[in-house]
Design an enzyme around this catalytic site. Structure first.
Site, PDB file in Angstrom:
ATOM      1  N   TYR A   1       0.811  -1.218   0.000  1.00  0.00           N
ATOM      2  CA  TYR A   1       0.000   0.000   0.000  1.00  0.00           C
ATOM      3  C   TYR A   1       0.848   1.274   0.000  1.00  0.00           C
ATOM      4  CZ  TYR A   1      -4.383  -2.502   0.669  1.00  0.00           C
ATOM      5  OH  TYR A   1      -5.476  -3.291   0.481  1.00  0.00           O
TER       6      TYR A   1
ATOM      7  N   ASP B   1       9.576  -7.043  -4.893  1.00  0.00           N
ATOM      8  CA  ASP B   1       8.659  -7.695  -3.950  1.00  0.00           C
ATOM      9  C   ASP B   1       8.861  -9.204  -4.017  1.00  0.00           C
ATOM     10  OD1 ASP B   1       5.821  -6.426  -2.599  1.00  0.00           O
ATOM     11  OD2 ASP B   1       6.128  -8.590  -2.560  1.00  0.00           O
TER      12      ASP B   1
ATOM     13  N   LYS C   1       6.088   9.342  14.562  1.00  0.00           N
ATOM     14  CA  LYS C   1       5.144   8.537  13.773  1.00  0.00           C
ATOM     15  C   LYS C   1       4.243   7.706  14.695  1.00  0.00           C
ATOM     16  CE  LYS C   1       3.165   5.665  11.058  1.00  0.00           C
ATOM     17  NZ  LYS C   1       2.277   5.923   9.963  1.00  0.00           N
TER      18      LYS C   1
ATOM     19  N   CYS D   1      -2.430   0.102  11.484  1.00  0.00           N
ATOM     20  CA  CYS D   1      -1.687   1.234  12.038  1.00  0.00           C
ATOM     21  C   CYS D   1      -2.128   1.520  13.467  1.00  0.00           C
ATOM     22  CB  CYS D   1      -1.891   2.447  11.167  1.00  0.00           C
ATOM     23  SG  CYS D   1      -1.518   2.115   9.449  1.00  0.00           S
TER      24      CYS D   1
ATOM     25  N   TYR E   1     -11.950  -2.446   7.714  1.00  0.00           N
ATOM     26  CA  TYR E   1     -11.709  -1.765   8.984  1.00  0.00           C
ATOM     27  C   TYR E   1     -12.182  -0.321   8.968  1.00  0.00           C
ATOM     28  CZ  TYR E   1      -7.455   0.831   7.589  1.00  0.00           C
ATOM     29  OH  TYR E   1      -6.571   1.698   7.010  1.00  0.00           O
ATOM     30  N   LYS E   2     -12.414   0.225   7.747  1.00  0.00           N
ATOM     31  CA  LYS E   2     -13.082   1.528   7.655  1.00  0.00           C
ATOM     32  C   LYS E   2     -13.736   1.650   6.291  1.00  0.00           C
ATOM     33  CE  LYS E   2      -9.236   4.486   6.295  1.00  0.00           C
ATOM     34  NZ  LYS E   2      -8.513   5.698   6.639  1.00  0.00           N
TER      35      LYS E   2
HETATM   36  N1  SAJ Z   1     -11.774   5.280  13.751  1.00  0.00           N
HETATM   37  C1  SAJ Z   1     -12.702   5.470  14.754  1.00  0.00           C
HETATM   38  N2  SAJ Z   1     -13.083   6.746  15.063  1.00  0.00           N
HETATM   39  C2  SAJ Z   1     -12.568   7.821  14.428  1.00  0.00           C
HETATM   40  C3  SAJ Z   1     -11.617   7.622  13.416  1.00  0.00           C
HETATM   41  C4  SAJ Z   1     -11.222   6.337  13.094  1.00  0.00           C
HETATM   42  O1  SAJ Z   1     -13.203   4.522  15.356  1.00  0.00           O
HETATM   43  O2  SAJ Z   1     -12.974   8.941  14.759  1.00  0.00           O
HETATM   44  C5  SAJ Z   1     -11.328   3.918  13.420  1.00  0.00           C
HETATM   45  C6  SAJ Z   1     -11.591   3.530  11.974  1.00  0.00           C
HETATM   46  O3  SAJ Z   1     -12.903   3.078  11.786  1.00  0.00           O
HETATM   47  C7  SAJ Z   1     -10.545   2.448  11.766  1.00  0.00           C
HETATM   48  C8  SAJ Z   1      -9.383   2.915  12.648  1.00  0.00           C
HETATM   49  O4  SAJ Z   1      -9.923   3.867  13.538  1.00  0.00           O
HETATM   50  O5  SAJ Z   1     -11.008   1.206  12.253  1.00  0.00           O
HETATM   51  C9  SAJ Z   1      -8.225   3.516  11.901  1.00  0.00           C
HETATM   52  O6  SAJ Z   1      -8.670   4.376  10.873  1.00  0.00           O
HETATM   53  P1  SAJ Z   1      -7.994   5.787  10.545  1.00  0.00           P
HETATM   54  O7  SAJ Z   1      -8.764   6.392   9.437  1.00  0.00           O
HETATM   55  O8  SAJ Z   1      -7.854   6.574  11.779  1.00  0.00           O
HETATM   56  O9  SAJ Z   1      -6.522   5.472  10.124  1.00  0.00           O
HETATM   57  P2  SAJ Z   1      -5.709   4.453   9.197  1.00  0.00           P
HETATM   58  O10 SAJ Z   1      -5.276   3.304  10.031  1.00  0.00           O
HETATM   59  O11 SAJ Z   1      -6.405   4.140   7.929  1.00  0.00           O
HETATM   60  O12 SAJ Z   1      -4.457   5.378   8.835  1.00  0.00           O
HETATM   61  C10 SAJ Z   1      -3.685   5.945   9.911  1.00  0.00           C
HETATM   62  C11 SAJ Z   1      -3.473   7.425   9.629  1.00  0.00           C
HETATM   63  N3  SAJ Z   1      -2.923   8.075  10.813  1.00  0.00           N
HETATM   64  C12 SAJ Z   1      -3.437   9.229  11.298  1.00  0.00           C
HETATM   65  O13 SAJ Z   1      -4.387   9.788  10.815  1.00  0.00           O
HETATM   66  C13 SAJ Z   1      -2.740   9.806  12.487  1.00  0.00           C
HETATM   67  C14 SAJ Z   1      -2.550   7.592   8.448  1.00  0.00           C
HETATM   68  O14 SAJ Z   1      -2.232   8.957   8.244  1.00  0.00           O
HETATM   69  C15 SAJ Z   1      -1.263   6.797   8.676  1.00  0.00           C
HETATM   70  O15 SAJ Z   1      -0.379   6.892   7.582  1.00  0.00           O
HETATM   71  C16 SAJ Z   1      -1.647   5.351   8.837  1.00  0.00           C
HETATM   72  O16 SAJ Z   1      -2.471   5.251   9.992  1.00  0.00           O
HETATM   73  C17 SAJ Z   1      -0.384   4.515   9.004  1.00  0.00           C
HETATM   74  O17 SAJ Z   1       0.013   3.840   8.032  1.00  0.00           O
HETATM   75  O18 SAJ Z   1       0.237   4.578  10.058  1.00  0.00           O
END
Ligand code: SAJ
Length: 428
Positions: free
Chosen positions: A12, A32, A204, A258, A312-313
């Protein structure tokens, strides 16, 4: 412009990074261990869903700027973007990092820039990666420029955020930070900030930990509100009207590779100093049980539940660490029949059978929404009324708009009503 870049890991992060450097005119080799990924890229195709990626990859493979292989080659810059999963005991599994680092050693030349983008526990560059080069005869203070530049992009916006986000480049030495930062300055329009490797590692991890702890606070608020008869979502909306408050949203749990993983990397290195982070993880991990316990309040076991959303989202195809997986399993263990529907997920991604929309809702007594895909915003209410046994929606993501008065709708604003606790609505 004649800089050659070798990107190890075409996942990704690695593939979009490789594609963007290639689009900027650099010669890029993507490496890869997954033969399928290599073959597809060489055909100008992609093996993962990300907005805009297929078009860019097709273009840069056609122009000859991007190619893929299972073996590295000599280059000016090496970027390592391989996964760092966790073991069952929540410690980081650095096997891929170690393998990737060792794999480039035969191809190194003096003056090469080596960048680790994978998320790593604090001190990994100093204690694990640098010693590998040293052991294999490279002086990391003189001959190589070693740095950690964590990726920070949001799935679904990767191509935009890779260019526009601020990048943090942590060098093993100040010179390494400078030369690695110069690489990103070729394609990044955001700021590129130089620092030490350990600071980059920790910043990070804290970004995702901040988000995880914040979500845990809202999930805890949901439980408190359920007990006290409070509308959780209204409270969050109102509290966030304060200029310095930004409560995140509660949900069925926190998934992805993450937020659900990174905080453990900190806990692993400083377990006694991190009780808040540890507890936040526990609270978020407890949400699948919270959801299932509430399903039990409205539907007796033996009934059919239509589970909507497995990723997951919303609007992505990724099921890694998705709370929906645990919820489907818990419901099945409780004796419910599950009709699982997700328009973004293929059958081979999950271990239980997938249903179509119609199959999932037919004879179901509840639609349990676990992911905020755009497809779920407006449900076909006629077909719900016709095909469901009882038209009930439990929306853990607060994303469905229900218009029909004959559909019973629960979200985190009124879960307490599942126990018959009603509140008078005060006109606004
Ligand atoms: N979630 C909630 N409530 C919220 C926001 C998210 O329950 O208000 C949940 C989502 O449904 C999901 C999980 O959190 O299950 C994670 O989703 P996310 O949209 O917060 O993040 P990721 O994992 O898709 O991506 C994150 C991002 N980090 C931040 O925003 C600080 C992204 O910028 C990073 O690059 C990524 O982690 C990573 O690779 O570390």
């Amino acid at each position: 412009m004649n800089m050659k870049i070798c990107v190890i890991g075409l996942g990704y992060i690695g593939l979009p990074t490789a594609a963007l450097f290639a689009k900027a005119g650099f010669e890029v080799l993507g490496v890869d261990v997954n033969r399928k990924a290599v073959d597809l890229v060489n055909k100008g195709e992609v093996h993962l869903e990300e907005v805009g990626l297929p078009e860019v990859v097709k273009e840069v493979v056609e122009t000859g700027k991007l190619s893929a292989s299972s073996m590295p080659e000599e280059a000016d810059v090496f970027i390592i973007a391989v996964p760092t999963p966790i073991h069952d005991d929540h410690t980081a599994n650095l096997d891929y990092i170690i393998e990737a680092t060792e794999s480039i050693v035969p191809y190194l030349r003096k003056g090469n820039v080596v960048i680790v983008e994978s998320t790593i526990p604090p001190r990994t560059i100093d204690d694990i990666v640098a010693p590998i080069f040293q052991r294999l005869g490279w002086d990391v203070n003189e001959d190589l420029y070693l740095a950690h530049c964590p990726e920070r992009v949001l799935p679904g916006r990767i191509l935009i955020e890779l260019i526009e986000n601020t990048r943090i480049v942590g060098g093993y030495t100040p010179e390494a930070a400078y030369y690695a930062a110069e690489v990103y300055r070729k394609i990044v329009t955001g700021e590129v900030i130089e620092t030490q490797a350990i600071t980059a590692e920790m910043s990070k991890l804290m970004e995702n930990t901040y988000r995880d702890v914040n979500i845990a606070l809202s999930n805890e608020l949901t439980k408190i509100s359920d007990k006290l008869g409070v509308n959780t979502l209204d409270v969050i909306k109102l509290a966030n009207r304060h200029p310095r408050v930004n409560l995140h949203l509660p949900g069925p749990g926190v998934g992805g590779h993450c937020l659900a993983v990174d905080p453990y990397f900190i806990v692993e290195k400083a377990p006694f100093e991190s009780p808040l982070i540890t507890n936040a993880r526990k609270i978020n991990n407890s949400m699948p049980n919270f959801v299932v316990n509430h399903v039990k309040k409205i539907v007796t076991n033996g009934a059919k539940i239509a589970v909507f959303g497995l990723t997951y989202k919303g609007n992505i195809d990724d099921v890694r660490e998705s709370p929906a997986m645990e919820i489907v399993q818990l419901l099945t263990e409780e004796g419910y029949h599950v009709g699982a529907y997700d328009p973004h997920v293929e059958q081979e991604q999950v271990t239980f059978p997938l249903s179509t929309y119609k199959e999932a809702i037919t004879n179901a007594e509840c639609i349990l929404v676990l992911t905020d895909h755009s497809e779920f915003k407006e449900l076909d209410e006629k077909s719900i009324e016709l095909n469901m046994k009882t038209p009930v929606v439990f929306d853990t993501k607060n994303c469905v708009k229900v218009n029909s008065g004959s559909i019973v709708y629960y979200n985190y604003n009124n879960v307490f009503e599942m126990e018959g606790l009603k509140r008078e609505v005060v006109p606004k």
